[in-house]
Design an enzyme around this catalytic site. Structure first.
Site, PDB file in Angstrom:
ATOM      1  N   ARG A 234      42.295  35.990  34.694  1.00 56.10           N
ATOM      2  CA  ARG A 234      42.565  35.017  35.743  1.00 56.10           C
ATOM      3  C   ARG A 234      43.525  33.958  35.236  1.00 56.10           C
ATOM      4  NH1 ARG A 234      41.723  38.051  38.921  1.00 56.10           N
ATOM      5  NH2 ARG A 234      40.369  38.037  40.727  1.00 56.10           N
ATOM      6  N   GLU A 263      49.552  31.444  42.164  1.00 56.20           N
ATOM      7  CA  GLU A 263      50.128  32.742  42.549  1.00 56.20           C
ATOM      8  C   GLU A 263      50.391  32.721  44.040  1.00 56.20           C
ATOM      9  OE1 GLU A 263      47.637  35.981  41.290  1.00 56.20           O
ATOM     10  OE2 GLU A 263      47.698  35.395  39.201  1.00 56.20           O
ATOM     11  N   HIS A 281      50.392  40.077  38.679  1.00 54.48           N
ATOM     12  CA  HIS A 281      48.993  40.397  38.990  1.00 54.48           C
ATOM     13  C   HIS A 281      48.858  41.883  39.363  1.00 54.48           C
ATOM     14  CE1 HIS A 281      45.024  38.389  40.444  1.00 54.48           C
ATOM     15  NE2 HIS A 281      44.803  39.632  40.057  1.00 54.48           N
TER      16      HIS A 281
HETATM   17  P1  NAD Z   1      32.465  41.074  34.220  1.00 55.67           P
HETATM   18  O1  NAD Z   1      31.709  40.153  35.090  1.00 55.67           O
HETATM   19  O2  NAD Z   1      32.006  42.469  34.039  1.00 55.67           O
HETATM   20  O3  NAD Z   1      32.607  40.412  32.776  1.00 55.67           O
HETATM   21  C1  NAD Z   1      32.840  39.064  32.548  1.00 55.67           C
HETATM   22  C2  NAD Z   1      32.233  38.699  31.204  1.00 55.67           C
HETATM   23  O4  NAD Z   1      32.616  37.364  30.902  1.00 55.67           O
HETATM   24  C3  NAD Z   1      30.707  38.739  31.216  1.00 55.67           C
HETATM   25  O5  NAD Z   1      30.209  39.542  30.185  1.00 55.67           O
HETATM   26  C4  NAD Z   1      30.334  37.282  31.008  1.00 55.67           C
HETATM   27  O6  NAD Z   1      29.139  37.136  30.278  1.00 55.67           O
HETATM   28  C5  NAD Z   1      31.525  36.750  30.259  1.00 55.67           C
HETATM   29  N1  NAD Z   1      31.657  35.299  30.306  1.00 55.67           N
HETATM   30  C6  NAD Z   1      31.442  34.476  31.356  1.00 55.67           C
HETATM   31  N2  NAD Z   1      31.648  33.209  30.995  1.00 55.67           N
HETATM   32  C7  NAD Z   1      32.001  33.224  29.695  1.00 55.67           C
HETATM   33  C8  NAD Z   1      32.326  32.220  28.761  1.00 55.67           C
HETATM   34  N3  NAD Z   1      32.323  30.931  29.094  1.00 55.67           N
HETATM   35  N4  NAD Z   1      32.648  32.595  27.513  1.00 55.67           N
HETATM   36  C9  NAD Z   1      32.646  33.900  27.140  1.00 55.67           C
HETATM   37  N5  NAD Z   1      32.320  34.893  27.978  1.00 55.67           N
HETATM   38  C10 NAD Z   1      32.006  34.562  29.250  1.00 55.67           C
HETATM   39  O7  NAD Z   1      33.954  41.036  34.795  1.00 55.67           O
HETATM   40  P2  NAD Z   1      35.086  42.163  34.630  1.00 55.67           P
HETATM   41  O8  NAD Z   1      34.986  43.138  35.745  1.00 55.67           O
HETATM   42  O9  NAD Z   1      35.113  42.627  33.253  1.00 55.67           O
HETATM   43  O10 NAD Z   1      36.385  41.272  34.924  1.00 55.67           O
HETATM   44  C11 NAD Z   1      36.853  40.350  33.971  1.00 55.67           C
HETATM   45  C12 NAD Z   1      37.946  39.478  34.554  1.00 55.67           C
HETATM   46  O11 NAD Z   1      39.061  40.288  34.913  1.00 55.67           O
HETATM   47  C13 NAD Z   1      37.587  38.730  35.814  1.00 55.67           C
HETATM   48  O12 NAD Z   1      38.166  37.457  35.774  1.00 55.67           O
HETATM   49  C14 NAD Z   1      38.237  39.544  36.925  1.00 55.67           C
HETATM   50  O13 NAD Z   1      38.493  38.790  38.072  1.00 55.67           O
HETATM   51  C15 NAD Z   1      39.501  39.945  36.219  1.00 55.67           C
HETATM   52  N6  NAD Z   1      40.192  41.096  36.810  1.00 55.67           N
HETATM   53  C16 NAD Z   1      41.540  41.013  36.906  1.00 55.67           C
HETATM   54  C17 NAD Z   1      42.248  42.083  37.414  1.00 55.67           C
HETATM   55  C18 NAD Z   1      43.719  41.973  37.563  1.00 55.67           C
HETATM   56  O14 NAD Z   1      44.262  42.521  38.505  1.00 55.67           O
HETATM   57  N7  NAD Z   1      44.413  41.330  36.660  1.00 55.67           N
HETATM   58  C19 NAD Z   1      41.585  43.238  37.812  1.00 55.67           C
HETATM   59  C20 NAD Z   1      40.196  43.304  37.667  1.00 55.67           C
HETATM   60  C21 NAD Z   1      39.513  42.213  37.136  1.00 55.67           C
HETATM   61  C1  MLT Z   2      40.365  41.595  41.012  1.00 58.02           C
HETATM   62  O1  MLT Z   2      39.743  40.545  40.890  1.00 58.02           O
HETATM   63  O2  MLT Z   2      39.806  42.650  41.324  1.00 58.02           O
HETATM   64  C2  MLT Z   2      41.809  41.592  40.718  1.00 58.02           C
HETATM   65  O3  MLT Z   2      42.345  40.339  40.810  1.00 58.02           O
HETATM   66  C3  MLT Z   2      42.590  42.627  41.405  1.00 58.02           C
HETATM   67  C4  MLT Z   2      42.937  42.424  42.844  1.00 58.02           C
HETATM   68  O4  MLT Z   2      42.602  41.456  43.470  1.00 58.02           O
HETATM   69  O5  MLT Z   2      43.569  43.330  43.361  1.00 58.02           O
END
Ligand code: NAD
Ligand code: MLT
Length: 529
Positions: A234, A263, A281
């Site tokens: 994020r 964004e 993104h």
């Molecule tokens: P998830 O919920 O499975 O994992 C998040 C992890 O972060 C958890 O294990 C949690 O305990 C940990 N966490 C929370 N607060 C914390 C802190 N202060 N310090 C350390 N660890 C902490 O989530 P995920 O599915 O693995 O997604 C991770 C991130 O990726 C999210 O922000 C999600 O929105 C983002 N994401 C981005 C895209 C993209 O298009 N770029 C796509 C998918 C997910």
């Molecule tokens: C998500 O949180 O799943 C990612 O930001 C990806 C998206 O929104 O497409």
């Protein structure tokens, strides 16, 4: 008919699923200017978004009928969950659909930062320069990769970098240590430790108050010289100004970044730097992940609209618990018991305590939630559901507590609910589910009996002496009220009896008064369930 407004682009496969439903109208508004979007929301029953639509208080103020928000992705930081919950809107996401896409995108950024591939590619193709010396890379093998956040994506990145021969340090205070150690990674206690020891740092946490700007100037100063940083989670988790300065000074060797504080982002100071690799993104942008996410969210939105289920609801508290088949049968009973308690005594309930026993102890929060929905249904004008019930209860000053039942009971699974009323009264009722699926209350206020809590019920307490119940029957008969079921419990020591009289139609208050005038009557109430 339900109207579903699709606010951001999703795969056509998901749209097809929605369109197949005869009672759903799909309105695709992913192409309209975001400022214009509110014009299409008034009669929307559900919306589907990705991260480009900000669903805040202002946005929701345009929605008069909205029941479901489907987030085609993981992050719900673009949605005001509190406001949605207050309005009783279920928010669903698709947490696993794009995990692999985001993991592989992270790896791509990491490898680019190690080998500067996009620069070499650009130089050769567009400037026709064959320069093998300039683009000297470093290997992932033998490096220490610090992973902040070991959830779905973080843990998969860990496995992949380890397969390259890298060591992994994990900082995630919210997971058991074993999740890291069992795959051969090392869990560190502090962020400081990870920062100081890692050659490459990648973050995979959600955006929260705690994680926003988690990596700032002070943290960057502590890092190894020449560190590589990746952010595919994020925008804003790494402070962007601090990143710029760190990159300019050479402290940071390279940055791979997919997400930005603001964004869409087309003119950012970071874009000026050759050691920064950016993508707009794109973490979730693979064909496979977009199909998975769109199909999944379409099905979940349909189920939620039709009340069939709330898979991946992020603002329904019961989702935190694993609910067994037995537990599910008790949820409906808990709701009816809550409704009974708020109808039986005409006084404000200030506290509800739910005491489960047996297998159902593991879903005590959900039992509490369903009880409070039952209590509130008779109490408030607004539409109560499993999303807004805790908020409404809190606003009205109703306390809810869950405790394991610690007395003896003959039942394998048993639920006792105690209501404390404003006038000082308390009432306890107990219920169980007999196989198969026969939910009954079996106890009330010191009386043992067994009755199904459905339909119109008259609850009558009297001194336990001959003739009283017969007179009740006569009065009901006189008014042409048919008795469908009759159950009696007795407290022999006090000489009192409690009857549950199920009738085929609602009885009016004058009939109840007539019954209360019978010699020996103590109290009477009617409930409708
Ligand atoms: P998830 O919920 O499975 O994992 C998040 C992890 O972060 C958890 O294990 C949690 O305990 C940990 N966490 C929370 N607060 C914390 C802190 N202060 N310090 C350390 N660890 C902490 O989530 P995920 O599915 O693995 O997604 C991770 C991130 O990726 C999210 O922000 C999600 O929105 C983002 N994401 C981005 C895209 C993209 O298009 N770029 C796509 C998918 C997910
Ligand atoms: C998500 O949180 O799943 C990612 O930001 C990806 C998206 O929104 O497409």
């Amino acid at each position: 008919m339900f109207k579903v407004v699709v606010c951001d682009p999703i795969s056509e496969k998901g749209i097809e699923i929605l369109k197949k439903e005869k009672d759903i109208v799909v309105d695709i508004k992913s192409g309209v200017d975001k400022k214009e979007l509110p014009l299409h929301l008034k009669d929307a029953d559900a919306i589907i978004t990705r991260s480009s639509t900000t669903v805040d208080k202002e946005f929701l103020s345009h929605c008069e009928k909205l029941k479901v928000i489907g987030r085609a992705g993981v992050g719900v930081d673009n949605i005001d969950l509190d406001e949605a919950s207050k309005r009783g809107i279920v928010v669903l996401n698709m947490p696993t659909g794009n995990t692999l896409a985001a993991t592989e995108h992270t790896m791509t950024h990491m490898l680019n930062c190690l080998r500067f591939m996009p620069n070499a590619n650009y130089e050769l193709k567009h400037k026709h320069i064959w320069n093998r010396k300039k683009w000297m890379g470093i290997e992932l093998y033998g490096k220490t990769v610090g992973i902040i956040g070991m959830g779905r994506i973080g843990s998969r990145v860990a496995v992949r970098v380890m397969s390259f021969g890298a060591n992994v340090l994990v900082y995630d205070p919210y997971i058991p240590k074993e999740r890291a150690t069992k795959i051969g990674a090392k869990m560190v206690e502090t962020l400081d430790e990870l920062i100081r020891s890692s050659d490459i740092i990648t973050i995979h946490t959600p955006k929260t108050e705690e994680t926003y700007n988690m990596i700032d100037r002070e943290e960057i100063e502590k890092m190894k010289d020449g560190v590589i940083l990746i952010n595919c989670a994020r925008g804003g988790l790494y402070n962007e100004k601090a990143l710029y300065d760190g990159l300019k000074s050479g402290k940071i060797r390279a940055l791979g970044i997919d997400v930005f504080d603001k964004e869409p982002q087309t003119h950012h100071p970071l874009f000026e730097l050759d050691n920064v690799f950016v993508t707009p993104h794109l973490g979730a942008n693979t064909y496979e992940s977009q199909v998975r996410v769109a199909e999944g969210i379409a099905k979940s939105v349909i189920d939620a609209l039709k009340g069939r289920g709330y898979e991946n609801a992020v603002n329904i508290k019961m989702e935190e618990e694993e609910i067994s088949e037995v537990g599910k049968q008790f949820l409906g009973l808990a709701e009816r018991m809550g409704s009974f308690l708020s109808q039986y005594v005409k006084s404000f309930i200030k506290k509800i305590t739910v005491y489960p026993h047996g297998e159902i102890e593991s879903c005590m929060n959900s039992l509490g939630l369903f009880t409070i929905v039952g209590v509130l249904k008779n109490m408030v004008d607004e539409h109560v559901n499993y999303v807004n019930a805790p908020y409404i209860a809190n606003e009205r000053g109703i306390e809810i507590e869950q405790k394991i039942y610690d007395k003896r009971t003959e039942f394998k699974n048993y639920l006792l609910i105690k209501a404390e009323y404003d006038d000082g009264k308390t009432l306890e009722i107990g219920g169980t589910v007999f196989e198969p699926n026969k939910a009954r209350i079996v106890y009330m206020d010191g009386f043992d009996m067994e009755i199904e809590l459905t339909g119109n019920i008259i609850v009558f307490k009297n001194h336990d002496k001959p003739g009283v119940i017969g007179k009740v029957g006569l009065i009901l008969g006189k008014h042409n009220i048919n008795i469908a079921d009759f159950r009696l419990g007795r407290k022999k020591d006090l000489g009192e009896a409690l009857s549950f009289i199920k009738v085929d139609q609602e009885v009016n208050d004058s009939i109840l008064k007539e019954i209360l005038n019978i010699d020996g009557a103590i109290s009477i109430a009617k409930v409708k369930l």
